[in-house]
Scaffold this active site. Structure first.
Site, PDB file in Angstrom:
ATOM      1  N   ASP A 192     -30.134 -35.841  42.779  1.00  0.00           N
ATOM      2  CA  ASP A 192     -30.648 -34.477  42.901  1.00  0.00           C
ATOM      3  C   ASP A 192     -31.182 -34.192  44.302  1.00  0.00           C
ATOM      4  O   ASP A 192     -30.868 -33.159  44.897  1.00  0.00           O
ATOM      5  CB  ASP A 192     -31.749 -34.262  41.852  1.00  0.00           C
ATOM      6  CG  ASP A 192     -32.156 -32.803  41.722  1.00  0.00           C
ATOM      7  OD1 ASP A 192     -31.444 -32.044  41.048  1.00  0.00           O
ATOM      8  OD2 ASP A 192     -33.192 -32.421  42.305  1.00  0.00           O
TER       9      ASP A 192
ATOM     10  N   ALA B  54     -30.702 -29.390  41.086  1.00  0.00           N
ATOM     11  CA  ALA B  54     -29.245 -29.536  41.183  1.00  0.00           C
ATOM     12  C   ALA B  54     -28.679 -30.154  39.913  1.00  0.00           C
ATOM     13  O   ALA B  54     -27.637 -29.716  39.398  1.00  0.00           O
ATOM     14  CB  ALA B  54     -28.881 -30.380  42.403  1.00  0.00           C
ATOM     15  N   ASP B  55     -29.343 -31.175  39.384  1.00  0.00           N
ATOM     16  CA  ASP B  55     -28.843 -31.855  38.184  1.00  0.00           C
ATOM     17  C   ASP B  55     -28.711 -30.900  37.003  1.00  0.00           C
ATOM     18  O   ASP B  55     -27.743 -30.973  36.234  1.00  0.00           O
ATOM     19  CB  ASP B  55     -29.787 -32.996  37.789  1.00  0.00           C
ATOM     20  CG  ASP B  55     -29.598 -34.233  38.642  1.00  0.00           C
ATOM     21  OD1 ASP B  55     -28.625 -34.284  39.420  1.00  0.00           O
ATOM     22  OD2 ASP B  55     -30.435 -35.157  38.538  1.00  0.00           O
ATOM     23  N   ILE B  56     -29.697 -30.005  36.843  1.00  0.00           N
ATOM     24  CA  ILE B  56     -29.721 -29.159  35.651  1.00  0.00           C
ATOM     25  C   ILE B  56     -29.114 -27.785  35.914  1.00  0.00           C
ATOM     26  O   ILE B  56     -28.194 -27.361  35.215  1.00  0.00           O
ATOM     27  CB  ILE B  56     -31.156 -29.046  35.114  1.00  0.00           C
ATOM     28  CG1 ILE B  56     -31.647 -30.444  34.681  1.00  0.00           C
ATOM     29  CG2 ILE B  56     -31.216 -28.079  33.928  1.00  0.00           C
ATOM     30  CD1 ILE B  56     -33.082 -30.505  34.237  1.00  0.00           C
TER      31      ILE B  56
END
Length: 352
Positions: free
Chosen positions: A141, A169-171
């Site tokens: 992330d 960014a991940d979610i």
């Protein structure tokens, strides 16, 4: 109207691990899809081993994967590969989260899989996409936020980039975008009657979060010098209260700010434009002193009947028990190892 599960009848083969894919496929399961989580005994999902644990697995792993059929198969053996291809043959979607080239090494790349299932929607989730200079580079992330320019916009008073306390960014770029990729792929497959391949890059999907800054930059302005929504305005800011807790004031438009002024009996504070509410033009210190006259919850109660965009800043432990969030069933009770934990329900409601 009756609430429905829009993905009822859809089967998803899930090769993802860690956070972006597993959270995304969990949310897809809450929308009605049957998700079959595939792990190799050689590469189990790392989140199984995180703390805190329930039984032999982590709470995080159970929260994101309890709603899935979990299958551990060594698909690098002849027998395991046959089991995998049998599952793929009857599925609608395959989602993988390995680096480019990994699925080809398992003989499970799109070109191979579409021969097994000519109606498949195949989604590859990676950090940097399937091509480009960075496509084989590892990342997390923090790396995607750095490359997207988001960390540049999130600095402390000394100019040091501040790491957010949550995974953007991940979610936002991964889990949520995966829902869009999956449903778009299913629609395209139905309309075109042919298999679909979707290249989902967390970096690509995160960059548009900079939309305001990019628009300003292309017009010759700098968001860093004029952080309109990041502390420049006194009417769009955070304030400490009497009890040390905080509130967020989002009275961006003059109608909300003027309603706030009425609420606090300060008619002389009313303004016609938000440019009159820039910190330094309007004395922010006056607002800071005002908010310290009441506790956070007193401000929340006072603002209940006023259209001011004033919200208490909830501590993370308070979110689950918030009355509105409970009413929307954002969290659902799940039984794991004789313990009830809270997991996420459907990310949106659909009705027919």
């Amino acid at each position: 109207m009756q609430e429905t599960k829009p993905l009822q009848g859809i089967t998803i083969i899930d090769f993802t691990r860690l956070l972006p894919g597993p959270l995304g496929t969990h949310l897809l399961s809450q929308l009605g899809a049957k998700v079959i989580k595939i792990e190799s005994p050689k590469r189990l999902d790392y989140t199984r081993f995180y703390e805190p644990k329930i039984g032999d697995g982590s709470l995080m792993f159970h929260a994101m994967n309890h709603s899935k059929e979990q299958v551990i198969i060594d698909y690098e053996t002849e027998e395991g590969y046959q089991k995998i291809t049998d599952l793929i043959a009857t599925a609608d979607v395959l989602i993988e989260q390995f680096r480019p080239g990994a699925m080809a090494s398992f003989n499970l790349d799109f070109e191979t899989v579409k021969k097994v299932n000519p109606n498949i929607v195949y989604v590859s989730v990676t950090g940097y996409g399937q091509n480009g200079d960075l496509h084989t580079k590892a990342g997390h992330d923090i790396n995607y936020l750095a490359t997207a320019g988001l960390l540049d916009l999130n600095r402390d008073n000394q100019g040091k980039p501040v790491i957010p306390g949550f995974q953007i960014a991940d979610i936002a770029g991964g889990s949520y975008m995966l829902i869009s990729a999956c449903t778009s792929g299913l629609l395209a497959q139905k309309l075109q009657n042919k298999p679909q391949y979707i290249d989902l890059s967390l970096l690509d999907a995160t960059i548009p979060l900079n939309d305001i800054a990019h628009s300003m930059s292309q017009g010759g302005a700098s968001y860093k010098k004029t952080p309109i929504l990041s502390g420049m305005l006194v009417n769009y800011n955070v304030y400490e209260c009497l009890d040390g807790k905080w509130v967020a004031l989002g009275a961006l438009e003059p109608k909300f700010w003027n309603a706030f002024c009425e609420m606090v009996d300060k008619p002389d504070w009313k303004r016609k434009t938000d440019m009159e509410l820039i910190d330094g033009i309007f004395p922010k210190k006056d607002l800071e002193l005002l908010f310290k006259t009441k506790t956070r919850d007193e401000w929340a109660r006072l603002s209940k009947d006023y259209d001011t965009c004033l919200s208490p800043i909830l501590e993370i432990e308070e979110v689950i028990d918030h009355r509105h969030i409970q009413g929307r069933q954002v969290f659902i009770d799940t039984k794991v190892k004789d313990k009830t934990i809270k997991t996420y329900g459907a990310p949106f409601k659909t009705y027919s």
